[in-house]
Design an enzyme around this catalytic site. Structure first.
Site, short mmCIF file in Angstrom:
data_model
loop_
_atom_site.label_atom_id
_atom_site.label_comp_id
_atom_site.label_asym_id
_atom_site.label_seq_id
_atom_site.Cartn_x
_atom_site.Cartn_y
_atom_site.Cartn_z
N GLU A 64 3.61 -19.74 36.29
CA GLU A 64 2.98 -21.05 36.07
C GLU A 64 1.95 -21.01 34.95
O GLU A 64 1.72 -22.02 34.27
CB GLU A 64 2.35 -21.58 37.36
CG GLU A 64 3.36 -21.98 38.43
CD GLU A 64 3.78 -20.82 39.33
OE1 GLU A 64 3.42 -19.67 39.02
OE2 GLU A 64 4.46 -21.09 40.34
N PHE A 122 -0.22 -23.89 55.19
CA PHE A 122 0.51 -22.93 54.37
C PHE A 122 0.57 -23.42 52.92
O PHE A 122 0.92 -24.56 52.66
CB PHE A 122 1.93 -22.74 54.92
CG PHE A 122 2.76 -21.81 54.07
CD1 PHE A 122 2.39 -20.49 53.89
CD2 PHE A 122 3.89 -22.28 53.42
CE1 PHE A 122 3.15 -19.64 53.09
CE2 PHE A 122 4.65 -21.44 52.61
CZ PHE A 122 4.27 -20.12 52.45
N GLN A 123 0.22 -22.56 52.01
CA GLN A 123 0.20 -22.85 50.57
C GLN A 123 -0.68 -24.04 50.22
O GLN A 123 -0.37 -24.82 49.32
CB GLN A 123 1.62 -23.03 50.03
CG GLN A 123 2.40 -21.72 50.09
CD GLN A 123 3.62 -21.69 49.21
OE1 GLN A 123 4.29 -22.69 49.03
NE2 GLN A 123 3.91 -20.52 48.64
N LYS A 146 2.92 -33.86 49.57
CA LYS A 146 4.36 -33.91 49.86
C LYS A 146 4.79 -35.25 50.46
O LYS A 146 5.82 -35.81 50.08
CB LYS A 146 4.69 -32.76 50.82
CG LYS A 146 6.15 -32.43 50.87
CD LYS A 146 6.38 -31.11 51.60
CE LYS A 146 7.88 -30.84 51.67
NZ LYS A 146 8.19 -29.49 52.13
N MET A 159 -10.08 -5.52 19.45
CA MET A 159 -11.34 -6.24 19.26
C MET A 159 -12.44 -5.68 20.16
O MET A 159 -13.60 -5.58 19.75
CB MET A 159 -11.13 -7.73 19.54
CG MET A 159 -12.34 -8.58 19.19
SD MET A 159 -12.88 -8.34 17.49
CE MET A 159 -12.00 -9.65 16.66
#
Ligand SMILES: Cc1ncc(C[n+]2csc(CCOP(=O)(O)OP(=O)(O)O)c2C)c(N)n1
Ligand SMILES: [Mg+2]
Lengths: 572, 175
Positions: free
Chosen positions: A55, A117-118, A167, A476
């Site tokens: 993602e 959940f999630q 949802k 760097m």
């Protein structure tokens, strides 16, 4: 009338809105909370969904697309980990004012707050790193919210907007109506610079002896590069650009002084500190530009043009603020200039600085150096490619040596400095821009941070040239360790722990090359640019311990640049 | 210097949080925040007391304006205004000190709103410095608990106008 309106599910409304907004691509990744959307997506034919492999990759791809095209980049991910994986990309877009919209799935409204959940409080997490975010609590608000999200992301000072979609909202039905117009009473983004202020700016410019245009990314975002060009050319004004401003004015033009700031050119920084009129255009006086603020450009009258009032007087107090659309202000300013300043002495001085401390390009010792590679790429592409850099030394060398001639050609993570930006951002850019080469250039460190996205490029046969500048170091950081941290090269040496990049790229399905020989660079580039039916990979094995100069040490005045390595022990 | 800033925000999920997050994220001081509905149920008024030099206060006002949910921002400092705070103060008393406490309460035009065998609770309203003065006096009796509402404020008389310097973004709304 009302009875005629169709009832639609949240998921259908979602895609209808994207159709109305003329979205061409969604960068996304499926999961439980967005299954209904992916079910619909299966049959959607008016846009393309690009499956990234992470993602974070999706958000950077959306940024790359947005930055290269000026359109809004769109991301779709699931709740919980899908949402939290977007955070770095959102923060990156916020810092560099890039218009993206991230749609996140969310657990059903009834479960929000239950540690379902999630579930993640992505609203709370992203509040400080979004221009705005929305939780859609009712399907009736969905269309209007999406309309607002596009409006907010793309207007004023652009930025990321997150829309959280529970949802049950996606699953419920209501009548669909897409609002023609949006009214947000607390948000009136378009306004034009004050006429009197612009007149005053013109008066100052007419009588200036040592004027300087300091150009930031805002000029590109406003679409004002043509106006900038005319103003500079008609008045023979020197132009210096920030990292994000590169490309706003052709780097090949005699009026360009290149980049200013920490790794800017010696002459640009000298000009900043000696000018009598500094006109900042869509720039924000970032600390990498100003160095020590107490000594920044003390002799100048300062004019600051920006669409965002918060940018003004934030870091540096200015004499004449002009809040408004930069493109419009530039056009107005140019039309007020009925006489031109006489600045031939100023140009003589600038030419003198240029000779005093030029870039050192090649040591002619047969070793491959990044500066040389970038020069060759610049020549080969005539400065017309879209260059997507990562973060580190190579990024600064690109800014110094690639001569950008077009706007929206230099894509880099400037504000947040996100390693791992280049690979996915170049993929987004490649979907948006088909008529110019797309070149992704990463360090050996950053390349490994989103390396999984190579397969996304392969899957879509994108003709991106992925290049790695392999100095076997987190270069760097190593540079700062050498200069300021007692030469303790703590966890920056990758020489014994880098993978064989060429083999990795080959395994992903890219045409892959590697070289450490300066003599081979041109022919390799020719070979790579001849392949356009799939992505190509080139590794440039460069000298290990090179450093980027000139440099303004953090917190020092930009007048005091270190111009070369002083430690003979570490000469390479 | 302390500034009292009045902010009209959308009366909507997260609007308060947005302001609070912005203050902490940018390191601005907050001495008090209060929030409540206004005559328009879709709009809440926040009163913020903050402090900083002129450049910081200018940034505070601009950053508040920049939030999408803020409709109007007014720095009331230096303007004719009414400022009030409410404090509930529970103090210990003994037989001998109860009349004294009643007397103090009267001087501050407060009310005694609760009492039991050890403590009594005073309700005092006024500008914040009056509350401070009351607390100072009450300290010697032993304060058990304090709850302060934070300042609420309104401009006196005519319609409040936002500062011209930042007016460009949100001058449209009249409330
Ligand atoms: C995600 C992230 N982590 C850490 C850093 C700190 N950092 C800045 S530059 C750099 C080194 C980059 O090394 P490499 O990718 O090899 O590029 P080079 O400097 O060698 O060109 C690091 C670790 C960062 N900018 N981003
Ligand atoms: Mg490296």
């Amino acid at each position: 009338m009302k009875e005629n309106k169709q009832k639609m599910s949240g998921a259908d409304i979602f895609f209808e809105c994207l159709r109305k907004e003329k979205v061409e691509y969604i960068f996304g990744y499926p999961g439980g909370a967005v299954l209904k959307l992916y079910e619909k997506l299966y049959d959607v034919d008016f846009l393309e969904h690009i499956l990234t492999r992470h993602e974070q990759g999706a958000t950077h791809a959306a940024e790359g697309y947005a930055k290269a095209t000026g359109k809004v980049g769109v991301v779709l991910v699931t709740s919980g980990p899908g949402a939290t994986n977007t955070v770095t990309g959102i923060a990156d877009a916020y810092m560099d004012s890039i218009p993206i919209i991230v749609f996140t799935g969310q657990v059903p409204t009834k479960l929000i707050g239950n540690d379902a959940f999630q579930e993640a409080d992505i609203m709370g997490i992203t509040r400080p790193i979004t221009k705005h975010n929305f939780l859609v609590r009712d399907v009736k608000e969905l269309a209007e919210t999406i309309r607002k999200a596009f409006f907010i992301a793309s207007t004023g000072r652009p930025g990321p907007v997150l829309v959280d979609l529970p949802k049950d909202v996606i699953n419920s039905v209501c009548e669909f109506e897409y609002p023609e117009k949006v009214e947000i009473r607390g948000y009136k983004p378009t306004f034009l610079g004050h006429q009197n202020q612009i007149k005053k700016a013109a008066e100052m410019l007419k009588k200036a002896k040592r004027p300087l245009l300091y150009v930031g990314g805002g000029v590109i975002m406003s679409g004002g590069t043509r106006e900038l060009y005319l103003l500079a050319k008609e008045n023979n004004l020197p132009v210096t650009m920030t990292l994000q401003g590169l490309g706003a004015f052709p780097g090949t033009d005699d009026l360009s002084l290149g980049m200013l700031g920490m790794h800017g050119t010696y002459w640009a920084n000298q000009a900043v500190n000696s000018c009598d009129l500094l006109i900042a255009l869509g720039a924000r006086f970032d600390d990498r530009v100003t160095g020590k603020v107490e000594t920044f450009s003390l002799k100048s009258y300062k004019i600051h043009v920006d669409v965002d009032p918060t940018a003004i007087d934030k870091n540096i107090l200015v004499d004449l603020p002009i809040v408004g659309d930069v493109k419009h202000v530039l056009a107005e300013l140019a039309s007020e200039m009925d006489e031109h300043p006489d600045i031939s002495d100023w140009w003589k001085q600038i030419e003198k600085w240029k000779k005093e401390c030029p870039f050192e390009l090649d040591a002619n010792d047969g070793k491959l150096r990044t500066q040389f590679v970038i020069e060759k790429i610049s020549e080969k592409t005539k400065g017309e490619a879209v260059i997507v850099s990562d973060v580190g030394q190579h990024q600064m060398w690109i800014a110094q040596h690639y001569k950008f001639v077009h706007p929206r050609s230099h894509l880099t993570s400037g504000g947040l400095g996100t390693m791992g930006f280049s690979v996915p951002a170049s993929i987004g850019a490649a979907f948006g821009v088909k008529d110019r080469p797309i070149i992704s250039i990463s360090g050996d460190g950053g390349f490994q941070m989103n390396i999984q996205e190579l397969i996304t490029a392969v899957a879509h046969k994108l003709p991106i040239k992925f290049m790695v500048i392999n100095n076997s170091f987190l270069g760097m950081v190593r540079q700062w360790q050498e200069l300021f941290h007692a030469e303790k090269y703590s966890f920056t040496d990758l020489s014994k722990s880098n993978p064989d990049f060429r083999k990795v790229a080959e395994a992903f399905g890219l045409a892959a090359f590697s070289t450490d020989n300066p003599k081979e660079v041109e022919s390799l580039l020719d070979e790579a640019f001849a392949i356009n039916d799939r992505p190509v990979f080139i590794e440039f094995k460069v000298v290990k311990e090179d450093m980027v100069f000139p440099m303004v040490p953090a917190g020092a005045s930009i007048g005091e640049m270190m111009t070369k390595r002083l430690n003979p022990k570490t000469m390479v | 210097m302390k500034h009292t800033i009045s902010v009209l925000v959308e009366n909507r999920f997260g609007a308060f949080n947005r302001v609070a997050t912005m203050f902490s994220g940018r390191g601005f001081n907050v001495h008090s925040i209060s929030i409540g509905e206004t005559e328009d149920p879709e709009i809440s008024r926040m009163t913020l007391v903050t402090s900083g030099d002129d450049q910081i206060i200018e940034q505070v006002v601009k950053q508040l304006n920049r939030l999408i949910d803020t409709i109007k921002v007014v720095d009331l400092t230096g303007q004719p205004r009414i400022e009030r705070e409410l404090a509930l103060i529970t103090v210990f008393y003994q037989k001998g000190t109860r009349p004294e406490l009643t007397n103090i309460c009267d001087i501050f035009r407060g009310n005694i709103v609760d009492i039991n065998n050890k403590t009594l609770t005073l309700e005092i309203t006024g500008p914040p410095d009056k509350i401070d003065a009351a607390l100072n006096v009450l300290a010697q009796y032993g304060i058990k608990e304090i709850a302060r509402s934070g300042t609420v404020a309104l401009k006196r008389g005519e319609q409040a106008k936002i500062q011209p310097k930042i007016s460009t973004t949100k001058e449209k709304e009249k409330v």
